[in-house]
Design a protein around this motif. Structure first.
Motif, PDB file in Angstrom:
ATOM      1  N   ALA A 175      -3.163   5.453  -6.604  1.00  0.00           N
ATOM      2  CA  ALA A 175      -2.726   6.253  -7.752  1.00  0.00           C
ATOM      3  C   ALA A 175      -3.918   6.539  -8.658  1.00  0.00           C
ATOM      4  N   GLY A 176      -3.946   7.752  -9.177  1.00  0.00           N
ATOM      5  CA  GLY A 176      -5.040   8.165 -10.045  1.00  0.00           C
ATOM      6  C   GLY A 176      -6.145   8.905  -9.307  1.00  0.00           C
ATOM      7  N   HIS A 177      -6.040   8.981  -7.981  1.00  0.00           N
ATOM      8  CA  HIS A 177      -7.060   9.669  -7.188  1.00  0.00           C
ATOM      9  C   HIS A 177      -6.489  10.871  -6.442  1.00  0.00           C
ATOM     10  N   GLU A 178      -5.334  11.349  -6.867  1.00  0.00           N
ATOM     11  CA  GLU A 178      -4.742  12.505  -6.209  1.00  0.00           C
ATOM     12  C   GLU A 178      -5.525  13.759  -6.594  1.00  0.00           C
ATOM     13  N   PRO A 179      -5.676  14.691  -5.643  1.00  0.00           N
ATOM     14  CA  PRO A 179      -6.465  15.894  -5.926  1.00  0.00           C
ATOM     15  C   PRO A 179      -5.756  16.841  -6.888  1.00  0.00           C
ATOM     16  N   ALA A 180      -6.541  17.519  -7.695  1.00  0.00           N
ATOM     17  CA  ALA A 180      -6.004  18.514  -8.622  1.00  0.00           C
ATOM     18  C   ALA A 180      -5.328  19.626  -7.832  1.00  0.00           C
ATOM     19  N   GLY A 181      -4.198  20.077  -8.311  1.00  0.00           N
ATOM     20  CA  GLY A 181      -3.486  21.187  -7.693  1.00  0.00           C
ATOM     21  C   GLY A 181      -2.642  20.814  -6.498  1.00  0.00           C
ATOM     22  N   ALA A 182      -2.614  19.542  -6.133  1.00  0.00           N
ATOM     23  CA  ALA A 182      -1.833  19.113  -4.975  1.00  0.00           C
ATOM     24  C   ALA A 182      -0.386  18.850  -5.375  1.00  0.00           C
ATOM     25  N   LYS A 183       0.509  18.992  -4.419  1.00  0.00           N
ATOM     26  CA  LYS A 183       1.878  18.522  -4.591  1.00  0.00           C
ATOM     27  C   LYS A 183       1.815  17.004  -4.424  1.00  0.00           C
ATOM     28  N   VAL A 184       2.350  16.243  -5.377  1.00  0.00           N
ATOM     29  CA  VAL A 184       2.165  14.792  -5.400  1.00  0.00           C
ATOM     30  C   VAL A 184       3.497  14.076  -5.495  1.00  0.00           C
ATOM     31  N   ASP A 185       3.600  12.970  -4.753  1.00  0.00           N
ATOM     32  CA  ASP A 185       4.763  12.079  -4.833  1.00  0.00           C
ATOM     33  C   ASP A 185       4.223  10.665  -5.031  1.00  0.00           C
ATOM     34  N   GLY A 186       4.446  10.087  -6.197  1.00  0.00           N
ATOM     35  CA  GLY A 186       3.893   8.779  -6.527  1.00  0.00           C
ATOM     36  C   GLY A 186       4.902   7.652  -6.400  1.00  0.00           C
ATOM     37  N   GLY A 187       4.441   6.456  -6.750  1.00  0.00           N
ATOM     38  CA  GLY A 187       5.307   5.292  -6.759  1.00  0.00           C
ATOM     39  C   GLY A 187       5.469   4.608  -5.418  1.00  0.00           C
ATOM     40  N   TRP A 188       4.443   4.642  -4.571  1.00  0.00           N
ATOM     41  CA  TRP A 188       4.501   4.042  -3.241  1.00  0.00           C
ATOM     42  C   TRP A 188       3.713   2.745  -3.199  1.00  0.00           C
ATOM     43  N   ARG A 189       4.150   1.813  -2.372  1.00  0.00           N
ATOM     44  CA  ARG A 189       3.445   0.551  -2.118  1.00  0.00           C
ATOM     45  C   ARG A 189       3.115   0.467  -0.634  1.00  0.00           C
ATOM     46  N   LEU A 190       2.029  -0.203  -0.328  1.00  0.00           N
ATOM     47  CA  LEU A 190       1.489  -0.249   1.022  1.00  0.00           C
ATOM     48  C   LEU A 190       1.715  -1.601   1.680  1.00  0.00           C
ATOM     49  N   LEU A 191       2.281  -1.565   2.884  1.00  0.00           N
ATOM     50  CA  LEU A 191       2.425  -2.736   3.741  1.00  0.00           C
ATOM     51  C   LEU A 191       1.514  -2.523   4.948  1.00  0.00           C
ATOM     52  N   THR A 192       0.604  -3.458   5.206  1.00  0.00           N
ATOM     53  CA  THR A 192      -0.357  -3.336   6.291  1.00  0.00           C
ATOM     54  C   THR A 192      -0.166  -4.460   7.298  1.00  0.00           C
ATOM     55  N   VAL A 193      -0.013  -4.097   8.564  1.00  0.00           N
ATOM     56  CA  VAL A 193       0.087  -5.084   9.639  1.00  0.00           C
ATOM     57  C   VAL A 193      -1.318  -5.615   9.898  1.00  0.00           C
ATOM     58  N   ARG A 194      -1.456  -6.932   9.917  1.00  0.00           N
ATOM     59  CA  ARG A 194      -2.767  -7.503  10.207  1.00  0.00           C
ATOM     60  C   ARG A 194      -3.152  -7.184  11.643  1.00  0.00           C
ATOM     61  N   GLY A 195      -4.336  -6.680  11.806  1.00  0.00           N
ATOM     62  CA  GLY A 195      -4.818  -6.307  13.122  1.00  0.00           C
ATOM     63  C   GLY A 195      -6.144  -6.967  13.383  1.00  0.00           C
ATOM     64  N   PRO A 196      -6.861  -6.492  14.366  1.00  0.00           N
ATOM     65  CA  PRO A 196      -6.556  -5.290  15.133  1.00  0.00           C
ATOM     66  C   PRO A 196      -5.446  -5.519  16.152  1.00  0.00           C
ATOM     67  N   LEU A 197      -4.741  -4.430  16.425  1.00  0.00           N
ATOM     68  CA  LEU A 197      -3.671  -4.429  17.409  1.00  0.00           C
ATOM     69  C   LEU A 197      -4.164  -3.718  18.669  1.00  0.00           C
ATOM     70  N   GLU A 198      -3.818  -4.270  19.795  1.00  0.00           N
ATOM     71  CA  GLU A 198      -4.203  -3.650  21.063  1.00  0.00           C
ATOM     72  C   GLU A 198      -3.349  -2.399  21.309  1.00  0.00           C
ATOM     73  N   PHE A 199      -3.931  -1.385  21.905  1.00  0.00           N
ATOM     74  CA  PHE A 199      -3.201  -0.163  22.204  1.00  0.00           C
ATOM     75  C   PHE A 199      -2.095  -0.392  23.235  1.00  0.00           C
ATOM     76  N   THR A 200      -2.172  -1.470  23.985  1.00  0.00           N
ATOM     77  CA  THR A 200      -1.162  -1.759  25.006  1.00  0.00           C
ATOM     78  C   THR A 200       0.110  -2.359  24.418  1.00  0.00           C
ATOM     79  N   LEU A 201       0.072  -2.783  23.159  1.00  0.00           N
ATOM     80  CA  LEU A 201       1.277  -3.326  22.523  1.00  0.00           C
ATOM     81  C   LEU A 201       2.277  -2.196  22.309  1.00  0.00           C
ATOM     82  N   THR A 202       3.539  -2.499  22.539  1.00  0.00           N
ATOM     83  CA  THR A 202       4.574  -1.486  22.353  1.00  0.00           C
ATOM     84  C   THR A 202       5.631  -1.988  21.377  1.00  0.00           C
ATOM     85  N   GLY A 203       6.288  -1.063  20.710  1.00  0.00           N
ATOM     86  CA  GLY A 203       7.425  -1.384  19.864  1.00  0.00           C
ATOM     87  C   GLY A 203       7.103  -1.846  18.466  1.00  0.00           C
ATOM     88  N   ILE A 204       5.843  -1.832  18.072  1.00  0.00           N
ATOM     89  CA  ILE A 204       5.490  -2.323  16.737  1.00  0.00           C
ATOM     90  C   ILE A 204       6.113  -1.447  15.665  1.00  0.00           C
TER      91      ILE A 204
END
Length: 127
Positions: A49-78
């Motif tokens: 937040a605070g780094h959105e480009p001028a003139g862009a359509k913006v939707d704020g109020g999001w939180r980030l969940l990150t899966v600890r990786g690295p994940l192998e490309f052969t994994l399925t269903g994540i």
């Protein structure tokens, strides 16, 4: 499905949309998660937040969940496991995958429900 370890990031994020073919603005690399996806019709950005480009359509109020990786490309269903758990709890998501792992953004108002749903599905979530 393998038990995943997921980190809930503390910062707020925004989703931004620019028309296709737009010049990319300066992005805050090195300080939080940043994603750029470009198609002929649009450029979608995820930035702290605070780094959105001028003139862009913006939707704020999001939180980030990150899966600890690295994940192998052969994994399925994540992503299916994560998305299915959140869908069953009525939580909308915005998904982004990188070379090493998967990231899910949920609205701040849904964070507690999202964390609960992921833990109920057997995943370890660090807030």
């Amino acid at each position: 499905m393998k038990r995943l370890t997921i980190d809930l990031r503390p910062d707020e994020y925004v989703l931004s949309r620019l028309p296709g073919g737009s010049s990319l603005p300066a992005l805050p690399t090195g300080s939080g998660f940043v994603s750029v996806t470009s198609t002929p019709d649009e450029i979608s950005l995820v930035t702290p937040a605070g780094h959105e480009p001028a003139g862009a359509k913006v939707d704020g109020g999001w939180r980030l969940l990150t899966v600890r990786g690295p994940l192998e490309f052969t994994l399925t269903g994540i992503m299916a496991s994560l998305a299915g758990s959140l869908a069953a709890a009525g939580v909308s998501l915005f998904a982004v995958s990188t070379f090493d792992t998967d990231h899910i953004l949920v609205k701040q108002t849904d964070v507690q429900r999202a964390v609960h749903a992921l833990r109920e599905a057997g995943h370890e979530v660090h807030a």
